[in-house]
Design a protein around this motif. Sequence first.
Motif, PDB file in Angstrom:
ATOM      1  N   ASP A   1       3.365   6.108  -6.910  1.00 39.09           N
ATOM      2  CA  ASP A   1       2.484   5.398  -5.989  1.00 39.09           C
ATOM      3  C   ASP A   1       1.619   4.366  -6.716  1.00 39.09           C
ATOM      4  O   ASP A   1       1.540   3.205  -6.306  1.00 39.09           O
ATOM      5  CB  ASP A   1       1.607   6.401  -5.228  1.00 39.09           C
ATOM      6  CG  ASP A   1       0.849   5.766  -4.081  1.00 39.09           C
ATOM      7  OD1 ASP A   1       1.330   4.750  -3.532  1.00 39.09           O
ATOM      8  OD2 ASP A   1      -0.216   6.287  -3.716  1.00 39.09           O
TER       9      ASP A   1
ATOM     10  N   ASP B   1       4.948   9.881  -2.962  1.00 35.29           N
ATOM     11  CA  ASP B   1       3.719  10.585  -2.571  1.00 35.29           C
ATOM     12  C   ASP B   1       3.943  11.534  -1.385  1.00 35.29           C
ATOM     13  O   ASP B   1       3.146  12.446  -1.166  1.00 35.29           O
ATOM     14  CB  ASP B   1       2.586   9.597  -2.239  1.00 35.29           C
ATOM     15  CG  ASP B   1       1.611   9.441  -3.410  1.00 35.29           C
ATOM     16  OD1 ASP B   1       2.022   9.708  -4.564  1.00 35.29           O
ATOM     17  OD2 ASP B   1       0.442   9.064  -3.198  1.00 35.29           O
TER      18      ASP B   1
ATOM     19  N   HIS C   1      -6.066   5.793  -1.156  1.00 33.76           N
ATOM     20  CA  HIS C   1      -5.919   6.702  -0.007  1.00 33.76           C
ATOM     21  C   HIS C   1      -6.485   8.083  -0.332  1.00 33.76           C
ATOM     22  O   HIS C   1      -6.166   9.047   0.358  1.00 33.76           O
ATOM     23  CB  HIS C   1      -4.440   6.803   0.401  1.00 33.76           C
ATOM     24  CG  HIS C   1      -3.573   7.489  -0.604  1.00 33.76           C
ATOM     25  ND1 HIS C   1      -2.763   8.559  -0.293  1.00 33.76           N
ATOM     26  CD2 HIS C   1      -3.382   7.271  -1.925  1.00 33.76           C
ATOM     27  CE1 HIS C   1      -2.115   8.958  -1.378  1.00 33.76           C
ATOM     28  NE2 HIS C   1      -2.473   8.184  -2.388  1.00 33.76           N
ATOM     29  N   HIS C   2      -7.274   8.188  -1.399  1.00 25.90           N
ATOM     30  CA  HIS C   2      -7.857   9.486  -1.760  1.00 25.90           C
ATOM     31  C   HIS C   2      -9.190   9.686  -1.057  1.00 25.90           C
ATOM     32  O   HIS C   2     -10.110   8.894  -1.235  1.00 25.90           O
ATOM     33  CB  HIS C   2      -8.074   9.583  -3.269  1.00 25.90           C
ATOM     34  CG  HIS C   2      -6.808   9.638  -4.048  1.00 25.90           C
ATOM     35  ND1 HIS C   2      -6.206   8.518  -4.575  1.00 25.90           N
ATOM     36  CD2 HIS C   2      -6.024  10.686  -4.379  1.00 25.90           C
ATOM     37  CE1 HIS C   2      -5.096   8.886  -5.205  1.00 25.90           C
ATOM     38  NE2 HIS C   2      -4.959  10.182  -5.101  1.00 25.90           N
TER      39      HIS C   2
ATOM     40  N   ALA D   1      -1.114   4.990  -1.452  1.00 25.57           N
ATOM     41  CA  ALA D   1      -1.802   3.709  -1.651  1.00 25.57           C
ATOM     42  C   ALA D   1      -0.862   2.570  -1.264  1.00 25.57           C
ATOM     43  O   ALA D   1      -1.290   1.525  -0.766  1.00 25.57           O
ATOM     44  CB  ALA D   1      -2.257   3.572  -3.101  1.00 25.57           C
TER      45      ALA D   1
ATOM     46  N   ASP E   1      -4.731   3.098  -6.140  1.00 28.70           N
ATOM     47  CA  ASP E   1      -4.464   4.543  -6.180  1.00 28.70           C
ATOM     48  C   ASP E   1      -5.331   5.257  -7.223  1.00 28.70           C
ATOM     49  O   ASP E   1      -4.996   6.333  -7.673  1.00 28.70           O
ATOM     50  CB  ASP E   1      -2.962   4.795  -6.470  1.00 28.70           C
ATOM     51  CG  ASP E   1      -2.507   6.216  -6.143  1.00 28.70           C
ATOM     52  OD1 ASP E   1      -2.939   6.754  -5.115  1.00 28.70           O
ATOM     53  OD2 ASP E   1      -1.715   6.769  -6.920  1.00 28.70           O
TER      54      ASP E   1
END
Length: 321
Positions: A29, A155, A105-106, A125, A81
């Motif tokens: 990712d 992912d 995207h965390h 991400a 990411d």
Amino acid sequence: MQINLKETAEFLKSRDKFYILTHQSPDGDTMGAGFGLCYALRSMGKSANVLCSDEFPKRYGFMYKDYGPQKFSPETIVAVDVADAKLLGSKLAQYGDYVELCIDHHVSNTGYAKRLLVYPDASAACEVLYRVLAEMGADIDKRTAECLYTGIATDTGCFKYGNTTKLAHTISAKLMEHGVDIESINRDMFDRKSKERLIAEKHILSDMEYYLDDKCTITAVTLADMESKGFSSEELEGTAGITVQPEGVQVGVLIKEKEKGKFKVSMRSASEVDVSAICAKFGGGGHVKAAGCTLEGELEDIKLKLLSGIAPSLGIDLWLA
Ligand SMILES: [Mn+2]
């Protein structure tokens, strides 16, 4: 500061001379988002390079085979990411305070970047980045599409983890329209393994230890193990999922020794247990079903520490178990 898609697109359009930072121990990712963004920016006539604290892994060679780093001094630092500046790794630590934009995207993103575009519900991400590039009206060529597809595929564990949304499929379908050869990418990412990788997996299976009423496994890979068995830490990327393969196991832990006495912990959940919350107790973070942290000390102490962190989530009193 959190910004939206439109603001991100405008920011990228208005800037030039990009250094795109990926996280240490790079996965599909961060690599896919790094190179995908790099190629998209270059196709707009901008200068861009991808940087990583570690060497680019060979398994993602198709992403960077004709990449060719450009010569320029950077004006815009972007991270993809990367949930925490610490994850940039030692070689990129110098940029930690100067990241102007982070695309991620965390849910655990620490907000270290000046501007943050984070969609915690996004599968990858690369999914967020696809939406940015679409907003920019960027030209997505086959190679860029392959990078983005790889990030989403890896992912989501080839579209089977809980983070696989309808949108992840829709965007992947759009990427296929750009000519992505999904058969060959998925074969290379999920089915084909180097001899060293198979040795690494064999080690994980044979050294797996069961704890907490067999609801938890811990597997440690020390520097000595890698040395004696003949595989490198690169081969361990994406292997943490093996720790939750045994029936009945809810939480799996893979401990990798990065340097003498320093261990990278990857935790996976095959149940309702939120491993991101457990890893947060140890200064780490990640996603509900996949998270990590870094611990220092003696391996046996670290195992005990982790077990005491995990036990309550499994409804087990460690001291009675
Ligand atoms: Mn990711």
